[in-house]
Design a protein around this motif. Structure first.
Motif, mmCIF file in Angstrom:
data_model
loop_
_atom_site.group_PDB
_atom_site.id
_atom_site.type_symbol
_atom_site.label_atom_id
_atom_site.label_comp_id
_atom_site.label_asym_id
_atom_site.label_seq_id
_atom_site.Cartn_x
_atom_site.Cartn_y
_atom_site.Cartn_z
ATOM 1 N N ASP A 1 0.852 -1.270 -0.190
ATOM 2 C CA ASP A 1 0.191 0.142 -0.001
ATOM 3 C C ASP A 1 0.870 1.184 0.201
ATOM 4 O OD1 ASP A 1 -2.661 -1.262 0.190
ATOM 5 O OD2 ASP A 1 -1.857 -1.811 2.157
ATOM 6 N N ASP B 1 1.050 3.691 -1.970
ATOM 7 C CA ASP B 1 0.222 5.007 -2.430
ATOM 8 C C ASP B 1 -0.595 5.454 -1.284
ATOM 9 O OD1 ASP B 1 -1.338 2.763 -2.410
ATOM 10 O OD2 ASP B 1 -2.722 3.530 -3.931
ATOM 11 N N ARG B 2 -0.933 4.785 -0.174
ATOM 12 C CA ARG B 2 -1.435 5.333 0.979
ATOM 13 C C ARG B 2 -0.847 5.350 2.467
ATOM 14 N NH1 ARG B 2 -4.397 2.142 4.451
ATOM 15 N NH2 ARG B 2 -4.009 -0.109 4.238
ATOM 16 N N ASP C 1 0.784 6.729 5.394
ATOM 17 C CA ASP C 1 0.666 8.064 6.388
ATOM 18 C C ASP C 1 1.419 7.791 7.548
ATOM 19 O OD1 ASP C 1 -1.258 6.171 7.487
ATOM 20 O OD2 ASP C 1 -2.964 7.420 6.639
ATOM 21 N N SER D 1 8.291 7.201 -0.741
ATOM 22 C CA SER D 1 7.351 7.512 0.110
ATOM 23 C C SER D 1 7.695 7.907 1.585
ATOM 24 C CB SER D 1 5.878 6.698 0.369
ATOM 25 O OG SER D 1 5.437 6.787 -1.100
#
Length: 375
Positions: free
Chosen positions: A198, A200-201, A203, A242
């Motif tokens: 994951d 792309d998400r 956080d 990321s």
């Protein structure tokens, strides 16, 4: 200014600045960097005698009477010469004043080697496009298992997190068996797959559930009995990118290059630490890898590790000459430090040994940043 060679002359006041510039002189192609100890007055006398270089770097120290010193220097420097000023003050007003006065760049001391590298390339004419909102990505890799890559990566992460108060993500891409929990003295809690699947998400919440938080500043990411995705090779590269948006430093332990995505990760790294055990196999592997990795702005550091005995089979001078990169740090043969580390369940960096001191030297060399300038 010559297109083939960019002539740089630097006058510095401290040993750290001299060391950083000397390392950059060895790393950067098409740049001739001369480093001397001295103040702005000495730089002025040098220009009077030898003429102006393409770029002159001067150290203003505490920046007292800096304007007067630079005005006297300007009388002996042609307009086409570029000028970089170093100083201890971290003031936006000082930076703006210097820019308005015609100075090309200003760096605070102690120097950040990566920031200075980008400035030197930019002033030479290279197009630099790097976001200041991302942390540094450092890859550590060697020719084979057992040459000390995981040891160096884990202790480097500990040094930057605990000694320099940086927020560090330590990522082990050996998803079958990670050595980092043992090297850092903790239990196994693998969860790396969460952020790879994951990317792309990602956080703060997902990172908190996916990382092994060894300390408030050192977070470990690794898997166990799993594999990198066979399809979508960009997943791991996107994950690393990321992570750099959430951590001041991302250290990647690269086990091998069996997955094509790992070469992409290496090419995107800000710094790459090549670990050699002074064997012929190590030389062949690193020479092949350096010919494959194409990155203009990447900082490459060669580390010699006497991990098996007190003397290597390939002389260090020959290794540096053949690879085209100077040997930065040599780690001594110190088996007792490893035994004590496992017995006490603490990183080697917590000890005071020859090995830990050399690792600290590597940490200073790789980071080369002031505490005030941490990500």
């Amino acid at each position: 200014m010559s297109e083939s060679t960019f002539n740089v002359v630097a006058f510095v006041l401290d040993d750290h600045s001299e060391q950083v510039l000397a390392q950059l002189a060895a790393d950067l192609d098409n740049q001739s960097i001369q480093v001397q100890k001295g103040d702005i007055t000495k730089a002025k006398l040098w220009c009077v005698k030898n003429g102006a270089p393409d770029l002159l770097i001067v150290d203003g120290g505490d920046c007292v009477d800096l304007e007067t010193s630079l005005s006297e220097l300007a009388n002996h420097c042609p307009p086409q010469m570029k000028l970089m000023v170093l100083g201890q003050k971290q003031e936006v007003t000082l930076y703006r004043h210097l820019m308005f006065a015609g100075v090309n760049d200003y760096h605070t001391t102690p120097l950040d080697a990566d920031a200075l590298r980008v400035s030197l390339l930019h002033l030479q004419g290279h197009q630099v496009k790097a976001s200041f909102r991302t942390g540094k990505i450092i890859c550590v890799l060697g020719s084979s298992g057992g040459c000390g890559v995981s040891t160096i990566a884990s202790n480097l992460g500990y040094y930057l997190a605990e000694k320099q108060s940086q927020r560090v993500a330590l990522v082990d891409l050996d998803l079958f068996h990670s050595q980092h929990p043992i090297l850092l003295g903790t239990d196994y809690e693998p969860n790396l797959e969460n952020i790879i699947q994951d990317a792309d998400r990602i956080d703060e919440t997902l990172l908190a559930h996916s990382s092994h938080q060894l300390t408030s500043n050192l977070h470990l990411f690794y898997g166990q009995d799993s594999h990198l995705p066979k399809s979508g090779n960009s997943a791991i590269s996107e994950t690393v990118t990321s992570l750099a948006e959430h951590y001041g430093c991302v250290i990647i332990d690269v086990p091998n290059l069996h997955n094509p995505a790992l070469l992409e990760v290496i090419e995107k790294a800000d710094s790459c630490i090549y670990v050699s055990d002074y064997s012929l196999n190590s030389y062949r592997f690193l020479a092949k890898l350096r010919s494959r990795v194409q990155s203009t702005y990447q900082r490459q550091v060669l580390v010699g590790n006497l991990c098996r005995k007190t003397k290597g089979r390939v002389p260090k001078s020959e290794l540096s000459k053949a690879l085209g990169i100077e040997l930065s740090v040599e780690l001594p043969f110190d088996p007792k430090a490893f035994e004590k580390s496992e017995l006490l369940s603490k990183p080697i960096m917590t000890q005071s040994t020859k090995f830990s001191k050399k690792l600290s030297q590597l940490g200073q060399l790789v980071c080369s940043a002031s505490l005030e300038g941490k990500g």
